[in-house]
Scaffold this active site. Sequence first.
Site, mmCIF file in Angstrom:
data_model
loop_
_atom_site.group_PDB
_atom_site.id
_atom_site.type_symbol
_atom_site.label_atom_id
_atom_site.label_comp_id
_atom_site.label_asym_id
_atom_site.label_seq_id
_atom_site.Cartn_x
_atom_site.Cartn_y
_atom_site.Cartn_z
ATOM 1 N N GLU A 1 11.959 2.385 14.562
ATOM 2 C CA GLU A 1 11.115 3.518 13.901
ATOM 3 C C GLU A 1 9.929 3.414 14.761
ATOM 4 O OE1 GLU A 1 10.075 2.888 9.767
ATOM 5 O OE2 GLU A 1 9.995 0.509 10.198
ATOM 6 N N LEU B 1 11.068 1.276 7.275
ATOM 7 C CA LEU B 1 10.339 1.663 5.874
ATOM 8 C C LEU B 1 11.157 2.871 5.393
ATOM 9 C CD1 LEU B 1 8.021 1.290 4.147
ATOM 10 C CD2 LEU B 1 7.300 3.137 4.808
ATOM 11 N N LYS C 1 6.539 -1.887 1.931
ATOM 12 C CA LYS C 1 5.402 -1.277 2.801
ATOM 13 C C LYS C 1 4.040 -2.378 2.467
ATOM 14 C CE LYS C 1 3.086 3.144 3.119
ATOM 15 N NZ LYS C 1 3.351 3.370 4.799
ATOM 16 N N TYR D 1 0.867 -1.238 0.093
ATOM 17 C CA TYR D 1 -0.124 0.030 0.023
ATOM 18 C C TYR D 1 0.875 1.257 -0.002
ATOM 19 C CZ TYR D 1 0.624 1.136 4.995
ATOM 20 O OH TYR D 1 1.496 1.147 6.350
HETATM 21 N N1 PDD Z 1 2.863 4.993 7.346
HETATM 22 N N2 PDD Z 1 7.564 3.815 8.927
HETATM 23 C C1 PDD Z 1 6.458 3.068 8.925
HETATM 24 C C2 PDD Z 1 6.452 1.709 9.603
HETATM 25 C C3 PDD Z 1 5.411 3.601 8.227
HETATM 26 O O1 PDD Z 1 4.102 2.741 8.326
HETATM 27 C C4 PDD Z 1 5.491 5.104 7.639
HETATM 28 C C5 PDD Z 1 4.240 5.332 6.890
HETATM 29 C C6 PDD Z 1 6.550 5.462 7.771
HETATM 30 C C7 PDD Z 1 6.811 7.056 6.997
HETATM 31 O O2 PDD Z 1 6.813 6.789 5.824
HETATM 32 P P1 PDD Z 1 6.140 7.935 4.576
HETATM 33 O O3 PDD Z 1 6.998 9.368 5.233
HETATM 34 O O4 PDD Z 1 6.660 7.606 3.349
HETATM 35 O O5 PDD Z 1 4.868 8.028 4.929
HETATM 36 C C8 PDD Z 1 7.581 5.059 8.409
HETATM 37 C C9 PDD Z 1 1.994 5.644 6.691
HETATM 38 C C10 PDD Z 1 1.649 6.973 6.731
HETATM 39 C C11 PDD Z 1 0.684 4.825 7.085
HETATM 40 O O6 PDD Z 1 0.722 3.436 7.445
HETATM 41 O O7 PDD Z 1 -0.558 5.513 7.173
#
Ligand code: PDD
Length: 284
Positions: free
Chosen positions: A179, A204, A147, A32
């Site tokens: 993270e 991620l 992801k 996703y």
């Molecule tokens: N989540 N680490 C994890 C485990 C994440 O699920 C996310 C993003 C990030 C940050 O990635 P980015 O800057 O590309 O959004 C880091 C999204 C926002 C979610 O699951 O809703």
Amino acid sequence: MRTVFVNGSYVPENEAQISIFDRGSLFGDAVYEVTSVLDGKLVEYDGHMTRLRRSLAELKLPSPATDDELLEIHRELVKRNDLTEGLIYLQISRGAADRDFLFPGPDVKPTLLMFPQKKSLINSALAARGQKIILVDDLRWRRCDIKTVQLLYASIVKNQAHDAGADDAWMVLDGEITEGSSNNAYIVTEDGTIVTRDLSTDILHGITRKSVLQCAAELQLKVEERPFTVAEAKAAKEAFSTSATSFVNPVIEIDGASIGEGKPGPIAKRLRQVYIESSKAAGI
Ligand code: PDD
């Protein structure tokens, strides 16, 4: 009522359907992306789609749409839903087939679903107040760079944080922070250096992370990409997290230890402001 997109059609949300045999729900066999929308424009769109292609390739998951088609659907959902601020969620699963641990053959088409979600992103009470963080063991599978929709552990630790009167959880592997539950984690050391874990399969590769580190470089702030320990985190002068929907989100407490002066720190606040300005300006 929202208009959503599923397998080639725009439909009202209460008419959208996927198969009960969809591998996304049976095996978590889906990837996703979440792209934020500001002023009706897609933020960091290219970055999210580049990462989507990588996630698909890592799982040998076929793509149901071209780059042009995906962009058109994103824009159409923004338009049809009058979305000025919020996000577009996109999910691609390996499709519906008889339940089998083996991947289905090439005749099974992947499922593409997308929907909008309205959300106030810029005016965030949490960003103004600052987050309280608990620390938990990182018990996820070790391909956190992909992801996938296997988000159960992330959801469990987020709930654990709420039950403990906190806002989110940061995960710890071998004594070092990986993270946050759905965001990347940062500290600022006594000498003003921003530290965030280096890219590997342990985290991620955040799209916001990349841009925020660029903003930091432009502001001539020192950045170190390396693992940091629990002790370093608790002793930090500042801390914050980043993600597509929270941008830069200050942290004021880690496992009961007050961070800095117990209120959002100047570096986090500045980065939030600069990141929002620049990503708004670059939205498509
Ligand atoms: N989540 N680490 C994890 C485990 C994440 O699920 C996310 C993003 C990030 C940050 O990635 P980015 O800057 O590309 O959004 C880091 C999204 C926002 C979610 O699951 O809703």
